[in-house]
Write a protein that holds these residues in place. Sequence first.
Motif, PDB file in Angstrom:
ATOM      1  N   THR A 156       0.821  -1.214   0.000  1.00 32.74           N
ATOM      2  CA  THR A 156       0.000   0.000   0.000  1.00 32.74           C
ATOM      3  C   THR A 156       0.853   1.261   0.000  1.00 32.74           C
ATOM      4  O   THR A 156       0.639   2.180  -0.795  1.00 32.74           O
ATOM      5  N   VAL A 157       1.823   1.322   0.893  1.00 33.59           N
ATOM      6  CA  VAL A 157       2.635   2.534   1.019  1.00 33.59           C
ATOM      7  C   VAL A 157       3.494   2.743  -0.224  1.00 33.59           C
ATOM      8  O   VAL A 157       3.633   3.871  -0.711  1.00 33.59           O
ATOM      9  N   THR A 158       4.041   1.686  -0.757  1.00 34.00           N
ATOM     10  CA  THR A 158       4.873   1.804  -1.955  1.00 34.00           C
ATOM     11  C   THR A 158       4.060   2.323  -3.133  1.00 34.00           C
ATOM     12  O   THR A 158       4.534   3.161  -3.906  1.00 34.00           O
ATOM     13  N   ARG A 159       2.822   1.837  -3.276  1.00 30.37           N
ATOM     14  CA  ARG A 159       1.979   2.315  -4.378  1.00 30.37           C
ATOM     15  C   ARG A 159       1.707   3.807  -4.249  1.00 30.37           C
ATOM     16  O   ARG A 159       1.698   4.535  -5.246  1.00 30.37           O
ATOM     17  N   ILE A 160       1.489   4.264  -3.031  1.00 30.65           N
ATOM     18  CA  ILE A 160       1.259   5.700  -2.811  1.00 30.65           C
ATOM     19  C   ILE A 160       2.525   6.488  -3.142  1.00 30.65           C
ATOM     20  O   ILE A 160       2.497   7.494  -3.851  1.00 30.65           O
ATOM     21  N   ALA A 161       3.662   6.033  -2.620  1.00 32.32           N
ATOM     22  CA  ALA A 161       4.926   6.753  -2.803  1.00 32.32           C
ATOM     23  C   ALA A 161       5.358   6.819  -4.257  1.00 32.32           C
ATOM     24  O   ALA A 161       5.932   7.823  -4.703  1.00 32.32           O
ATOM     25  N   PHE A 162       5.075   5.758  -5.004  1.00 31.35           N
ATOM     26  CA  PHE A 162       5.530   5.680  -6.392  1.00 31.35           C
ATOM     27  C   PHE A 162       4.493   6.155  -7.398  1.00 31.35           C
ATOM     28  O   PHE A 162       4.736   6.102  -8.603  1.00 31.35           O
ATOM     29  N   ALA A 163       3.360   6.633  -6.920  1.00 26.92           N
ATOM     30  CA  ALA A 163       2.321   7.097  -7.838  1.00 26.92           C
ATOM     31  C   ALA A 163       2.723   8.423  -8.473  1.00 26.92           C
ATOM     32  O   ALA A 163       3.237   9.310  -7.794  1.00 26.92           O
ATOM     33  N   PRO A 164       2.509   8.559  -9.788  1.00 27.56           N
ATOM     34  CA  PRO A 164       2.750   9.863 -10.400  1.00 27.56           C
ATOM     35  C   PRO A 164       1.590  10.803 -10.022  1.00 27.56           C
ATOM     36  O   PRO A 164       0.466  10.324  -9.834  1.00 27.56           O
ATOM     37  N   PRO A 165       1.826  12.108  -9.904  1.00 26.28           N
ATOM     38  CA  PRO A 165       3.109  12.783 -10.131  1.00 26.28           C
ATOM     39  C   PRO A 165       3.996  12.858  -8.877  1.00 26.28           C
ATOM     40  O   PRO A 165       5.051  13.489  -8.937  1.00 26.28           O
ATOM     41  N   LEU A 166       3.569  12.258  -7.771  1.00 28.07           N
ATOM     42  CA  LEU A 166       4.310  12.409  -6.519  1.00 28.07           C
ATOM     43  C   LEU A 166       5.751  11.923  -6.647  1.00 28.07           C
ATOM     44  O   LEU A 166       6.697  12.605  -6.233  1.00 28.07           O
ATOM     45  N   LEU A 167       5.941  10.728  -7.221  1.00 26.11           N
ATOM     46  CA  LEU A 167       7.299  10.198  -7.352  1.00 26.11           C
ATOM     47  C   LEU A 167       8.158  11.103  -8.233  1.00 26.11           C
ATOM     48  O   LEU A 167       9.310  11.388  -7.904  1.00 26.11           O
ATOM     49  N   THR A 168       7.594  11.554  -9.335  1.00 24.26           N
ATOM     50  CA  THR A 168       8.337  12.430 -10.238  1.00 24.26           C
ATOM     51  C   THR A 168       8.790  13.694  -9.524  1.00 24.26           C
ATOM     52  O   THR A 168       9.931  14.145  -9.681  1.00 24.26           O
ATOM     53  N   GLN A 169       7.910  14.262  -8.709  1.00 21.60           N
ATOM     54  CA  GLN A 169       8.270  15.470  -7.965  1.00 21.60           C
ATOM     55  C   GLN A 169       9.409  15.190  -6.992  1.00 21.60           C
ATOM     56  O   GLN A 169      10.315  16.019  -6.823  1.00 21.60           O
TER      57      GLN A 169
ATOM     58  N   LEU B  66      -2.147   8.585   3.194  1.00 20.97           N
ATOM     59  CA  LEU B  66      -2.594   7.505   4.076  1.00 20.97           C
ATOM     60  C   LEU B  66      -3.676   7.993   5.026  1.00 20.97           C
ATOM     61  O   LEU B  66      -4.678   7.279   5.268  1.00 20.97           O
ATOM     62  N   GLU B  67      -3.526   9.202   5.555  1.00 23.30           N
ATOM     63  CA  GLU B  67      -4.541   9.750   6.448  1.00 23.30           C
ATOM     64  C   GLU B  67      -5.876   9.910   5.722  1.00 23.30           C
ATOM     65  O   GLU B  67      -6.937   9.587   6.280  1.00 23.30           O
ATOM     66  N   ARG B  68      -5.834  10.410   4.490  1.00 23.85           N
ATOM     67  CA  ARG B  68      -7.063  10.575   3.720  1.00 23.85           C
ATOM     68  C   ARG B  68      -7.750   9.244   3.481  1.00 23.85           C
ATOM     69  O   ARG B  68      -8.972   9.177   3.303  1.00 23.85           O
ATOM     70  N   GLN B  69      -6.945   8.174   3.485  1.00 17.29           N
ATOM     71  CA  GLN B  69      -7.508   6.843   3.270  1.00 17.29           C
ATOM     72  C   GLN B  69      -7.923   6.171   4.576  1.00 17.29           C
ATOM     73  O   GLN B  69      -8.314   5.005   4.574  1.00 17.29           O
TER      74      GLN B  69
ATOM     75  N   LEU C 170       4.383   4.818   9.013  1.00 22.03           N
ATOM     76  CA  LEU C 170       4.436   4.065   7.761  1.00 22.03           C
ATOM     77  C   LEU C 170       5.301   4.781   6.720  1.00 22.03           C
ATOM     78  O   LEU C 170       6.071   4.141   6.002  1.00 22.03           O
ATOM     79  N   ALA C 171       5.189   6.108   6.646  1.00 20.78           N
ATOM     80  CA  ALA C 171       6.006   6.863   5.692  1.00 20.78           C
ATOM     81  C   ALA C 171       7.479   6.737   6.032  1.00 20.78           C
ATOM     82  O   ALA C 171       8.328   6.559   5.146  1.00 20.78           O
ATOM     83  N   THR C 172       7.790   6.789   7.320  1.00 21.06           N
ATOM     84  CA  THR C 172       9.180   6.634   7.749  1.00 21.06           C
ATOM     85  C   THR C 172       9.684   5.228   7.459  1.00 21.06           C
ATOM     86  O   THR C 172      10.819   5.036   7.018  1.00 21.06           O
ATOM     87  N   ALA C 173       8.820   4.232   7.715  1.00 27.98           N
ATOM     88  CA  ALA C 173       9.202   2.844   7.461  1.00 27.98           C
ATOM     89  C   ALA C 173       9.485   2.624   5.976  1.00 27.98           C
ATOM     90  O   ALA C 173      10.364   1.827   5.610  1.00 27.98           O
ATOM     91  N   PHE C 174       8.766   3.346   5.127  1.00 24.87           N
ATOM     92  CA  PHE C 174       8.996   3.212   3.691  1.00 24.87           C
ATOM     93  C   PHE C 174      10.380   3.726   3.308  1.00 24.87           C
ATOM     94  O   PHE C 174      11.150   3.026   2.642  1.00 24.87           O
ATOM     95  N   VAL C 175      10.730   4.935   3.727  1.00 28.69           N
ATOM     96  CA  VAL C 175      12.025   5.493   3.302  1.00 28.69           C
ATOM     97  C   VAL C 175      13.198   4.835   4.014  1.00 28.69           C
ATOM     98  O   VAL C 175      14.329   4.884   3.520  1.00 28.69           O
ATOM     99  N   ASP C 176      12.926   4.223   5.159  1.00 31.79           N
ATOM    100  CA  ASP C 176      13.984   3.545   5.904  1.00 31.79           C
ATOM    101  C   ASP C 176      13.873   2.022   5.806  1.00 31.79           C
ATOM    102  O   ASP C 176      14.335   1.295   6.685  1.00 31.79           O
TER     103      ASP C 176
ATOM    104  N   GLN D 237       7.779  12.423   2.226  1.00 30.93           N
ATOM    105  CA  GLN D 237       7.264  11.632   3.339  1.00 30.93           C
ATOM    106  C   GLN D 237       5.976  12.227   3.893  1.00 30.93           C
ATOM    107  O   GLN D 237       5.024  11.496   4.218  1.00 30.93           O
ATOM    108  N   THR D 238       5.928  13.549   3.994  1.00 29.96           N
ATOM    109  CA  THR D 238       4.728  14.215   4.506  1.00 29.96           C
ATOM    110  C   THR D 238       3.534  13.945   3.614  1.00 29.96           C
ATOM    111  O   THR D 238       2.419  13.692   4.092  1.00 29.96           O
ATOM    112  N   ARG D 239       3.749  13.969   2.306  1.00 28.02           N
ATOM    113  CA  ARG D 239       2.640  13.743   1.373  1.00 28.02           C
ATOM    114  C   ARG D 239       2.210  12.279   1.359  1.00 28.02           C
ATOM    115  O   ARG D 239       1.024  11.978   1.176  1.00 28.02           O
ATOM    116  N   ILE D 240       3.148  11.377   1.552  1.00 23.44           N
ATOM    117  CA  ILE D 240       2.788   9.963   1.677  1.00 23.44           C
ATOM    118  C   ILE D 240       1.892   9.780   2.892  1.00 23.44           C
ATOM    119  O   ILE D 240       0.827   9.132   2.829  1.00 23.44           O
ATOM    120  N   ALA D 241       2.298  10.356   4.008  1.00 28.26           N
ATOM    121  CA  ALA D 241       1.517  10.247   5.237  1.00 28.26           C
ATOM    122  C   ALA D 241       0.146  10.889   5.069  1.00 28.26           C
ATOM    123  O   ALA D 241      -0.873  10.345   5.541  1.00 28.26           O
TER     124      ALA D 241
END
Length: 202
Positions: A35-48, A67-70, A80-86, A60-64
């Motif tokens: 779930t977190v990877t799909r959010i993080a890698f979704a365009p245009p977020l990943l491109t930015q 997730l909150e909106r969901q 979860l955002a921290t766990a993704f980047v680390d 990381q803030t936008r990933i979080a």
Amino acid sequence: MSFDALLCDLDGVIRLYQPDGLADVERVHGLAEGTVTRIAFAPPLLTQAVTGVISDEQWQTRIAATLERQGTPPSAARELATAFVDAPHRIDHEVLELLAVARRRLPVVLVTNGTTRLESDLLALGLADAVDAVVNSARVGVAKPDARIYEIAAERAGIPAERCLFVDDSPTNVEAARAMGMSGIVYRERADLAHVIHPLAR
């Protein structure tokens, strides 16, 4: 295969991620694996993130925030955002040894779609001096497979593009390098790299 510079990807070649750690955190918070990877890698977020439009912290803030909106509670979303980047990873030291062999004969340039934390990551991993130059997409404003990042990498190496060998685990990125006139190898295992570097040691 003849070449005068080696341009090499980071993730999937030198740094190998082990996704189980992130999956464990996702399960703890009732999320499906990935779930977190799909959010993080979704365009245009990943491109930015990988072109430096936003910092790694903003990513990381936008990933979080997504997730909150969901429906994920704020504290869990940040965790979860921290766990993704680390996410757990390891360095393939045998690949580093191969790059060291190559560096005795020619320039080796790291070419990666990174974020603004790449430089600190390289220092923490002991990789800052493992190559002759680093092309971080977040610092140059373009990311693979954009042709400009390959041009920049060749310029950093000081070698014409047609005399560069590009190594990446993404077939799309390798095809883009070949379109620039470079030689290219799709990295699947260490032997792919060893095959072209061992002749340099002779």
